[in-house]
Design an enzyme around this catalytic site. Structure first.
Site, mmCIF file in Angstrom:
data_model
loop_
_atom_site.group_PDB
_atom_site.id
_atom_site.type_symbol
_atom_site.label_atom_id
_atom_site.label_comp_id
_atom_site.label_asym_id
_atom_site.label_seq_id
_atom_site.Cartn_x
_atom_site.Cartn_y
_atom_site.Cartn_z
ATOM 1 C CD GLU A 56 -2.911 -1.036 2.346
ATOM 2 O OE1 GLU A 56 -4.106 -0.954 2.102
ATOM 3 O OE2 GLU A 56 -2.452 -1.092 3.512
HETATM 4 C C1 ACM Z 1 -1.861 -5.209 4.278
HETATM 5 O O1 ACM Z 1 -2.898 -5.572 4.845
HETATM 6 N N1 ACM Z 1 -1.794 -3.995 3.775
HETATM 7 C C2 ACM Z 1 -0.707 -6.075 4.171
#
Ligand code: ACM
Length: 688
Positions: A321
């Site tokens: 992310e």
């Molecule tokens: C995650 O849940 N962003 C690894």
């Protein structure tokens, strides 16, 4: 972590498919109260009695892990049976339990060490054979779970068990970044993991909300990047040795280049955008700047220090992310992208990961990261942890990478154990992998993200559901029977609770605190049949910035993610309907519960009325009582074999729909079975 709704929808859709694909493959299982179910079990005749003369002898290789494991085993057995048992192994030709060990274990536990064991229990004694101490530890846990009270003391059923894990990597991730989780809480969770034969504790040690390990080289990381709550290096060493003694590896994760806001509070020069930064929800966020050479000098020193502190062969760099906005907005970073012939931010992250991988290799570590790091430029030695879907795991395996499954094992989503249980690392896209590719799937990890979890409630978010995931990763693929799983999970659950975990009992303290009274009976009645909203609905309901420092002290925080009471009630209603409304035992239990619920709001109302904390659950309590009234009415009509009036049913079904709406972020879990009773009362049924 904070995920986009689109990703979540895909996750949910795919997991429903997985659920549908795996239902119906149920296999009968032996009636043995062990979780995870061993690979091969043959029940024998009779039982081994456990009395005061119970003794243990060890032959073959002498190993300190086994010595300590035996001491813990005896302490636990003594506690359970109330008998003072000999806590040292004896030199006896006829001990009650004869352990034979062939050789020692690696000094730093390795992935894929032999964890198999054979346990033979007969009326005159038991034998536990293993080549590696890890097998002995697992065999002792199996034995402990088999102990049952009887009229003449305690016994273990005669059986021959040959057992080994299906996957070598069976982990639990605990996010200690969002909320710091103290060492003693981690230790009792390690005990729980050992009981269900899990072998990796993955610590997510830093995130935007906190940097949780003392570093000598960069002290501003833990000093400024946390609220003062972090592990000292001595504490980390103690935790690792506690885990090692229980056959568990500790995998560190320092998430970068995203989720790394806490690093920038003390070292703003690492960020891609200007500070100042702070660890609170008002502070600006940023991501690591991969274009500066100083970043890599920093990482080399930092990772070198952490590589020594954490002896495991693997090292997790996160990589998930990454918010590309900060790279997009920084002209220097854009210029770097163009001058290096990169196409986009993904290429820049791949460049960063390649550099990180080289640094980690220099410090003798294998790099592991979330599935975003998958990129052809990275060497095949790295490991991919798949969280966005099972496809990425299969894709990684096809390209030659090893991988772990966490998609489907996110226990922060508040799913029931059955739903996690239905997710298999080898199903979906992975089912079509070639015999050469399949072994690249090393196993999986349950993930406990702690946005909504404090030390007080961690255990109840992890247990007992994680045991279902542990079984999926340990037991043969054909182990699928949900009734068996739930029956064994319930047994295991109280055992885990008396081992020191607080997932069952911790909530009572919270209910007392909320009511401010001794009598929590009525609140318990309500608490027992509600569950927190699923997925990330709670985060979606937050107005304004989410503040991780807010106390988690509402009813949603005290209740279990999965209501046993509601599951049992549904099963009873199912049995009653299936019996053509003849099953009187089921009916009287259903009636008793409906009556309790009907009368509960009158008792609970005054408590809710005078509490700012509990006021929000008043509508739920009213719904529960209304459902009680409606369910009893439906039962009366069913008893009389009279169809209920249609106008009444229409009204009740409207109530049912209202009761399905979450309130105070809680779901009433008995709505659907009451709806079934109301619908059944329409009368299309055989007359008895
Ligand atoms: C995650 O849940 N962003 C690894």
């Amino acid at each position: 972590m904070l995920r986009s709704m689109d990703t979540m929808r895909t996750l949910l859709f795919v997991s429903v498919l997985v659920l549908l694909a795996t239902l119906g493959a149920a296999q009968p299982q032996p009636p043995l109260n062990v979780m995870p179910m061993p690979s091969v079990v043959q029940l024998g005749a009779g039982q081994l009695a456990i009395d005061r003369s119970f003794s243990i002898a060890i032959t073959g290789f002498r190993d300190p892990t086994v010595e300590r494991g035996v001491q813990r085993f005896v302490a636990q057995l003594s506690q359970e049976t109330g008998m003072l048992l000999k806590n040292k192994s004896v030199e006896s030709a006829n001990p009650s339990l004869l352990i034979h060990l062939e050789h020692g274990r690696q000094e730093v536990q390795r992935l894929g060490e032999d964890e198999s064991y054979e346990l033979t229990i007969g009326e005159s004694g038991a034998k536990l054979n293993a080549s590696n101490p890890l097998g002995v530890l697992h065999g002792l846990q199996t034995f402990l779970q088999l102990v049952e009270p009887g009229m003449n003391g305690f016994t273990v059923p005669a059986a021959t068990i040959k057992d080994q894990p299906r996957f070598a990597w069976r982990g639990l991730l605990i996010d200690v970044g969002r909320h710091f989780i103290p060492v003693d809480v981690l230790k009792r969770n390690l005990d729980g993991m050992a009981a269900v034969k899990m072998n990796v504790l993955h610590l997510h040690l830093s995130d935007d909300q906190g940097f949780r390990v003392e570093t000598k080289k960069f002290p501003k990381l833990h000093e400024m990047g946390s609220d003062g709550l972090y592990y000292t290096q001595d504490e980390i060493r103690g935790l690792i040795s506690y885990a090692y003694d229980r056959g568990i590896r500790v995998l560190p994760e320092f998430d970068t280049p995203g989720h790394s806001g806490s690093w920038f509070v003390g070292y703003p020069e690492l960020a891609s955008s200007p500070g100042p930064f702070k660890v609170d929800p008002e502070g600006p966020d940023s991501v690591t700047d991969p274009t500066r050479e100083e970043t890599y000098k920093f990482l080399d020193k930092f990772l070198g220090e952490m590589a020594k502190l954490f002896p495991d062969a693997y090292f997790h760099i996160g990589g998930d992310e990454v918010n590309g906005q900060h790279w997009d907005k920084n002209p220097k970073i854009q210029a770097f992208i163009h001058s290096h012939g990169m196409k986009n931010n993904q290429d820049l992250q791949a460049y960063f990961n390649q550099r990180l991988q080289k640094i980690l290799a220099k410090h003798h570590k294998v790099m592991i990261g979330w599935d975003e790091i998958l990129h052809p430029e990275l060497p095949k030695t790295i490991v991919i942890q798949s969280w966005r879907g099972q496809e990425s795991l299969a894709a990684a395996a096809k390209q030659g990478y090893s991988g772990l499954l966490s998609f489907g094992y996110y226990i922060d989503l508040m799913w029931p154990a059955s739903r996690h249980y239905a997710v298999d690392p080898m199903s979906g896209a992975a089912a079509t992998l070639s015999p050469e590719e399949k072994p690249r799937i090393l196993g999986g990890e349950a993930c406990m993200w702690t946005e909504w979890v404090t030390p007080e409630i961690l255990d109840s978010r992890v247990w007992p559901r994680t045991a279902a995931i542990a079984e999926r990763l340990w037991s043969p693929q054909a182990t699928q029977d949900l009734n068996s799983m739930y029956a064994r999970l319930e047994e295991l659950s109280w055992r885990l609770d008396w081992l020191g975990l607080t997932h069952r009992t911790g909530r009572f303290q919270m209910l007392h605190r909320m009511t401010g009274t001794y009598d929590i009976a009525a609140l318990r009645t309500l608490a027992d049949v509600v569950e927190p909203v699923k997925d990330y609905a709670r985060m979606d309901s937050v107005k304004g910035p989410w503040d991780f420092r807010a106390p988690l002290n509402h009813l949603i925080d005290a209740v279990s993610p999965e209501s046993d009471a509601a599951r049992h009630f549904s099963a009873q209603v199912e049995a009653y309907i299936q019996s053509g409304y003849k099953d009187q035992a089921a009916e009287s239990q259903i009636r008793a519960l409906l009556t309790t619920w009907r009368d509960n709001d009158t008792k609970l109302h005054p408590v809710l009325n005078q509490s700012l904390l509990l006021n929000e659950v008043a509508p739920l309590s009213q719904d529960l009582s209304a459902l009680g009234v409606a369910g009893l009415h439906a039962l009366d009509d069913l008893d009389k074999s009279e169809p209920s009036p249609e106008s009444w049913r229409t009204e009740q079904l409207a109530l049912v729909e209202r009761a399905k709406t979450p309130k105070a972020n809680l779901l009433l879990m008995v709505v659907v079975p009451v709806q079934q009773l109301i619908e059944s009362s329409a009368g299309q049924r055989p007359k008895s």
